[in-house]
Motif scaffolding. Structure first.
Motif, short mmCIF file in Angstrom:
data_model
loop_
_atom_site.label_atom_id
_atom_site.label_comp_id
_atom_site.label_asym_id
_atom_site.label_seq_id
_atom_site.Cartn_x
_atom_site.Cartn_y
_atom_site.Cartn_z
N UNK A 160 -11.19 11.00 0.39
CA UNK A 160 -11.13 11.45 1.56
C UNK A 160 -11.03 10.61 2.72
N UNK A 161 -9.97 10.19 3.52
CA UNK A 161 -9.22 8.96 4.09
C UNK A 161 -9.74 9.27 5.37
N UNK A 162 -10.43 8.16 6.36
CA UNK A 162 -9.84 8.40 7.56
C UNK A 162 -8.49 8.73 7.55
N UNK B 264 -14.61 2.89 0.05
CA UNK B 264 -15.47 3.43 -1.07
C UNK B 264 -14.70 4.81 -1.92
N UNK B 265 -15.22 4.99 -3.32
CA UNK B 265 -14.24 5.92 -4.14
C UNK B 265 -14.03 7.29 -3.19
N UNK C 70 -2.88 9.52 -7.20
CA UNK C 70 -3.40 10.95 -6.59
C UNK C 70 -4.97 9.98 -5.47
N UNK C 71 -4.42 8.85 -4.98
CA UNK C 71 -6.07 9.14 -3.69
C UNK C 71 -5.32 7.70 -3.19
N UNK C 72 -5.82 7.36 -2.14
CA UNK C 72 -5.48 6.71 -1.21
C UNK C 72 -5.73 5.31 -1.72
N UNK C 73 -5.49 4.22 -2.17
CA UNK C 73 -4.99 2.97 -2.33
C UNK C 73 -5.27 1.82 -1.77
N UNK C 74 -4.94 2.02 -0.04
CA UNK C 74 -5.12 1.17 1.02
C UNK C 74 -4.92 1.68 2.50
N UNK C 75 -5.06 1.68 3.28
CA UNK C 75 -4.27 2.18 5.10
C UNK C 75 -3.46 1.59 5.45
N UNK C 76 -2.74 2.16 5.78
CA UNK C 76 -1.97 1.60 6.61
C UNK C 76 -2.09 1.47 8.03
N UNK C 77 -1.43 0.50 8.82
CA UNK C 77 -2.88 0.39 10.22
C UNK C 77 -1.86 -0.19 10.79
N UNK C 78 -2.51 -0.25 12.57
CA UNK C 78 -1.04 -1.02 13.55
C UNK C 78 -2.95 -1.70 14.51
N UNK C 79 -2.66 -2.23 14.56
CA UNK C 79 -3.82 -3.27 15.65
C UNK C 79 -2.85 -3.00 16.66
N UNK C 80 -3.49 -3.70 18.33
CA UNK C 80 -3.72 -3.62 19.26
C UNK C 80 -2.09 -4.74 19.70
N UNK C 81 -1.99 -5.13 19.12
CA UNK C 81 -1.23 -6.81 19.14
C UNK C 81 0.37 -6.03 18.74
N UNK C 82 0.38 -4.91 17.76
CA UNK C 82 1.50 -4.15 17.06
C UNK C 82 1.42 -4.71 15.73
N UNK C 83 0.60 -5.60 15.29
CA UNK C 83 0.78 -5.68 14.14
C UNK C 83 0.82 -5.05 12.64
#
Length: 160
Positions: free
Chosen positions: A123-125, A117-118, A95-108
């Motif tokens: 309240x994720x980014x 933190x808990x 029911x909370x965020x397990x991980x952030x899906x992100x992209x770097x400036x190279x497209x990865x």
């Protein structure tokens, strides 16, 4: 059992000199002279593909498990990435965020869960927020080794 580390190494060398084993190698122990010397040795080890070095109190007595007389030293790098989504947590973080899906400036595109933190899991980014993460080099395929969330950046100009 109650021998100092330097004595244990000496005895191991003697024992294996008389009982050779092709599967066992005594790793050379290098006394550190300074912080600069530590950095030099670390750089040499990493240039040969090593992850890092273990620094040990030469007068320490053997302890099973974790020890306060041993320090793992390895380099890390940091970089920015943009949040593009989330993966739901499991177990304790359901029911909370397990991980952030992100992209770097190279497209990865990749996921970062370590370092959250808990409170950040609740309240994720926000999507499109820029974050800084640290990592311990890259794999042969270019993936980040052990990416860890560090902070949200509000002062970073995204280049893409």
């Amino acid at each position: 059992k109650d021998l100092k580390f330097t004595e244990r190494v000496k005895r191991a060398k003697e024992w294996f000199a008389n009982n050779p084993n092709p599967y066992v190698k005594i790793i050379p122990q290098i006394p550190l002279k300074s912080k600069a010397h530590l950095k030099q040795i670390l750089k040499e080890v990493e240039s040969k593909g090593g992850e890092g070095i273990m620094v040990r109190d030469p007068n320490s007595i053997f302890e099973a498990g974790r020890s306060e007389t041993i320090l793992k030293v390895k380099s890390f790098f940091d970089k920015e990435a943009k949040v593009i989504g989330y993966k739901e947590g499991r177990g304790k973080y359901r029911g909370e965020v397990g991980s952030l899906k992100v992209i770097d400036e190279d497209g990865n595109i990749f996921f970062i869960g370590s370092g959250l933190t808990d409170d950040l899991r609740k309240n994720p980014p926000k999507v499109n927020d820029i974050i800084t993460f640290k990592y311990y080099g890259r794999t042969k395929k270019g993936k980040y080794r052990f990416p860890v969330f560090l902070r949200i950046r509000d002062d970073y100009e995204w280049k893409k």
